[in-house]
Design a protein around this motif. Structure first.
Motif, short mmCIF file in Angstrom:
data_model
loop_
_atom_site.label_atom_id
_atom_site.label_comp_id
_atom_site.label_asym_id
_atom_site.label_seq_id
_atom_site.Cartn_x
_atom_site.Cartn_y
_atom_site.Cartn_z
N ALA A 12 -7.94 14.49 3.57
CA ALA A 12 -8.52 13.18 3.77
C ALA A 12 -7.70 12.35 4.75
CB ALA A 12 -8.64 12.45 2.44
N ASP A 13 -8.39 11.46 5.47
CA ASP A 13 -7.73 10.45 6.27
C ASP A 13 -7.45 9.28 5.33
OD1 ASP A 13 -6.81 8.64 8.12
OD2 ASP A 13 -8.71 8.41 9.19
N VAL A 14 -6.21 9.16 4.87
CA VAL A 14 -5.83 8.13 3.90
C VAL A 14 -5.13 7.00 4.63
CG1 VAL A 14 -4.50 7.59 1.83
CG2 VAL A 14 -5.63 9.82 2.03
N LEU A 15 -5.70 5.80 4.51
CA LEU A 15 -5.12 4.61 5.12
C LEU A 15 -4.70 3.67 4.00
CD1 LEU A 15 -4.47 2.89 7.63
CD2 LEU A 15 -6.80 1.98 7.49
N ARG A 16 -3.39 3.51 3.83
CA ARG A 16 -2.90 2.58 2.82
C ARG A 16 -2.83 1.18 3.42
NH1 ARG A 16 2.21 2.60 -1.39
NH2 ARG A 16 2.46 0.35 -1.42
N LEU A 17 -3.38 0.22 2.68
CA LEU A 17 -3.38 -1.18 3.09
C LEU A 17 -2.53 -2.00 2.14
CD1 LEU A 17 -7.16 -1.80 3.97
CD2 LEU A 17 -5.28 -1.30 5.55
N ASP A 18 -1.62 -2.77 2.68
CA ASP A 18 -0.79 -3.67 1.89
C ASP A 18 -0.86 -5.07 2.46
OD1 ASP A 18 0.87 -2.17 -0.23
OD2 ASP A 18 1.14 -0.90 1.53
N ALA A 19 -0.65 -6.05 1.60
CA ALA A 19 -0.52 -7.43 2.07
C ALA A 19 0.75 -7.53 2.91
CB ALA A 19 -0.46 -8.38 0.89
N PRO A 20 0.71 -8.26 4.01
CA PRO A 20 1.89 -8.34 4.89
C PRO A 20 3.12 -8.90 4.19
CG PRO A 20 -0.07 -9.22 6.00
CD PRO A 20 -0.46 -9.00 4.56
N TRP A 21 2.93 -9.71 3.15
CA TRP A 21 4.07 -10.35 2.49
C TRP A 21 4.59 -9.55 1.29
CZ3 TRP A 21 -0.95 -12.05 2.51
CH2 TRP A 21 -1.62 -12.00 1.30
N LYS A 46 -0.24 10.25 4.86
CA LYS A 46 -1.01 9.00 4.97
C LYS A 46 -0.60 8.22 6.22
CE LYS A 46 -0.48 8.27 -0.02
NZ LYS A 46 -0.16 7.24 -1.04
N ARG A 47 -1.39 7.18 6.49
CA ARG A 47 -0.99 6.15 7.43
C ARG A 47 -0.87 4.84 6.65
NH1 ARG A 47 -4.73 5.08 11.01
NH2 ARG A 47 -6.37 6.08 9.78
N SER A 48 -0.13 3.89 7.20
CA SER A 48 0.18 2.66 6.49
C SER A 48 -0.05 1.45 7.40
CB SER A 48 1.66 2.67 6.03
OG SER A 48 2.06 1.41 5.54
N ALA A 49 -0.86 0.51 6.90
CA ALA A 49 -1.16 -0.70 7.68
C ALA A 49 -1.08 -1.91 6.77
CB ALA A 49 -2.54 -0.60 8.32
N THR A 50 -0.93 -3.08 7.36
CA THR A 50 -0.97 -4.33 6.61
C THR A 50 -2.24 -5.09 6.96
OG1 THR A 50 0.31 -5.53 8.29
CG2 THR A 50 1.53 -4.48 6.49
#
Length: 476
Positions: free
Chosen positions: A246-255, A270-274
């Protein structure tokens, strides 16, 4: 893979069969599972080895089932579940090294404390949780562990629990199994199934594309997963989906940055973005429009306030698989409380079972986190198999507390499963690997998800936190 399957009715597969039934799986597929039993693995007073083997076995079987369906195969591949691989994976966050450095696991204020009438355990790994703990105890931001110990020694455990949770922190008073069973939250947890699943209200119209040809069977190839989870079960689940293609994109709050070692351990593939879901909704909606799976690990209700409840998501996208994870369950008086594996062990009586009320103990691994993580991944994979058949998605819910109830009350003692002696377990080395990437040279646990023709490693090592763009990989 040369191991042959055994009789699915054999005692060693009993708990795998229970997990598979909770997932709604076809019992005939259990004949494809071959356990490799090892002695001296995850030894505890509770049947941790059996729980771990069952969760991994059910996940691997769900992956094999989906891969066979998408590849047009008549039979699912053979699945091997090696106790050594499972035990190593269940300790992945402890076994990780970064450029030879051992990981930082628990912060100084995340520990047991004596109170005036018993024990309390706190969790303060994140700076904001530490700050809230100290404020609840009326201590200065630079207070030491000795300061905290002195303050807690003056107060009752339940009073501390209420005050710290009231301030948004995390502290749980030690309870016995009987006390948890009589507690309103314990009663609510016991009344729910291990895996809650239901189809969306509306009918979907999108199944799954066949798998492209290739030498490795990747059941989740071409699928897109939005990972809105933290610590540790959710990231374990999505790490597994990444292994499977799977193309897994983890999203987190910038803070809310992740702890570096924890991010390294669970970020493989995975990849990781805010992304600020309060202000960047257009960007999120673009991602959601092309997603196949959304995994959430925030407290029940936290995303609902942003219009991102499971019902709202599946109303817009009936073909979506929404997997929700919480510490205490989406019901009962504790449904909106924060929680972690170590704290769930304290509340549910596991800590007294593994020790005593006078000297509490702990499981040999964070088995509630890891076990629930593999069950969550299995529920997603089974939801995708059902989507391939019906064209609509699923909503699945799991909780650490419900997994704890299965461990303490739903699994027979390990002695009943022993039978003939197992193979020797000489430590985790055989199931460790080294990978070099942007975070450095990582020694890490291999995935325990193993089936004939399946992947043996992730497509890429972890990337720095927040380093990826909030967009899907280009297809093809």
């Amino acid at each position: 893979m040369t191991t042959l399957p055994i009789d699915p009715a054999a005692p060693v597969l009993r708990e795998t069969a229970a997990a598979w039934a909770a997932l709604g799986g076809d019992p005939a597929l259990l004949a494809r599972v071959a356990p490799v039993v090892r002695d001296g693995v995850l030894d505890a007073r509770t049947p941790v080895r059996e729980l771990a083997r069952a969760c991994v076995g059910a996940c691997a079987l769900a992956a094999a089932e989906l891969g066979a369906r998408r590849a047009g195969r008549a039979d699912a591949p053979l699945v091997e579940v090696d106790d050594g691989a499972v035990a190593t994976a269940f300790a992945s966050e402890r076994l990780l090294t970064v450029d030879g450095r051992a990981p930082e696991t628990f912060a100084p204020l995340s520990r047991w404390w004596r109170t005036a009438d018993g024990w309390v355990r706190t969790h303060a790994n994140y700076p904001h949780h530490r700050d809230r703990l100290l404020r609840a105890l009326a201590l200065a931001p630079d207070a030491s562990a000795d300061d905290v110990a002195a303050r807690l020694a003056e107060r009752a455990a339940l009073d501390v629990e209420g005050a710290v949770y009231g301030a948004g922190g995390l502290a749980v008073a030690l309870r016995t199994p009987a006390e948890w069973a009589a507690h309103e939250q314990g009663t609510a947890v016991a009344a729910h199934p291990l895996v809650e699943t239901r189809p969306p209200e509306a009918a979907g119209a999108r199944g799954l594309a066949p798998l492209p040809g290739g030498s490795v069977l990747l059941p989740a190839a071409g699928l897109r997963v939005l990972d809105l989870s933290r610590v540790l079960a959710g990231p374990v689940a999505t790490r597994t989906l990444a292994l499977l293609g799977a193309d897994v994109l983890r999203l987190d709050a910038p803070w809310l940055p992740e702890l570096p070692d924890q991010h390294a351990d669970t970020g493989f593939g995975k990849r990781s973005a805010t992304l600020d879901l309060r202000t960047d909704r257009a960007a999120f909606e673009e991602l959601l429009a092309d997603a196949d799976v959304v995994v959430t690990g925030y407290r029940p209700g936290a995303l609902d306030r942003l219009g991102l409840s499971a019902e709202a998501l599946t109303e817009r996208r009936p073909d979506l698989v929404v997997a929700q994870l919480s510490a205490w369950g989406a019901y009962g008086p504790w449904r909106e409380r924060r929680g972690f594996d170590s704290l769930v062990q304290v509340a549910t009586g596991i800590a007294t079972t593994e020790g005593t009320p006078e000297r509490p103990g702990a499981l040999p691994a964070q088995a509630l986190d890891h076990g629930t993580g593999y069950l969550l991944a299995a529920a997603v994979l089974r939801g995708l198999s059902e989507r391939a058949r019906e064209g609509r998605g699923r909503v699945v819910r799991l909780s650490l507390a419900r997994t704890a109830a299965w461990l303490t009350d739903g699994i027979e003692p390990a002695a009943g499963d022993r039978g003939a002696p197992g193979l020797a377990y000489d430590g985790p080395e055989a199931w460790l690997a080294e990978t070099t990437g942007p975070l450095g040279r990582l020694r890490h646990a291999r995935s325990p998800i193993t089936f004939a023709g399946g992947p043996t490693d992730w497509a890429h090592p972890p990337v720095p936190w927040g380093d990826s763009g909030a967009q899907w990989r280009a297809c093809g």
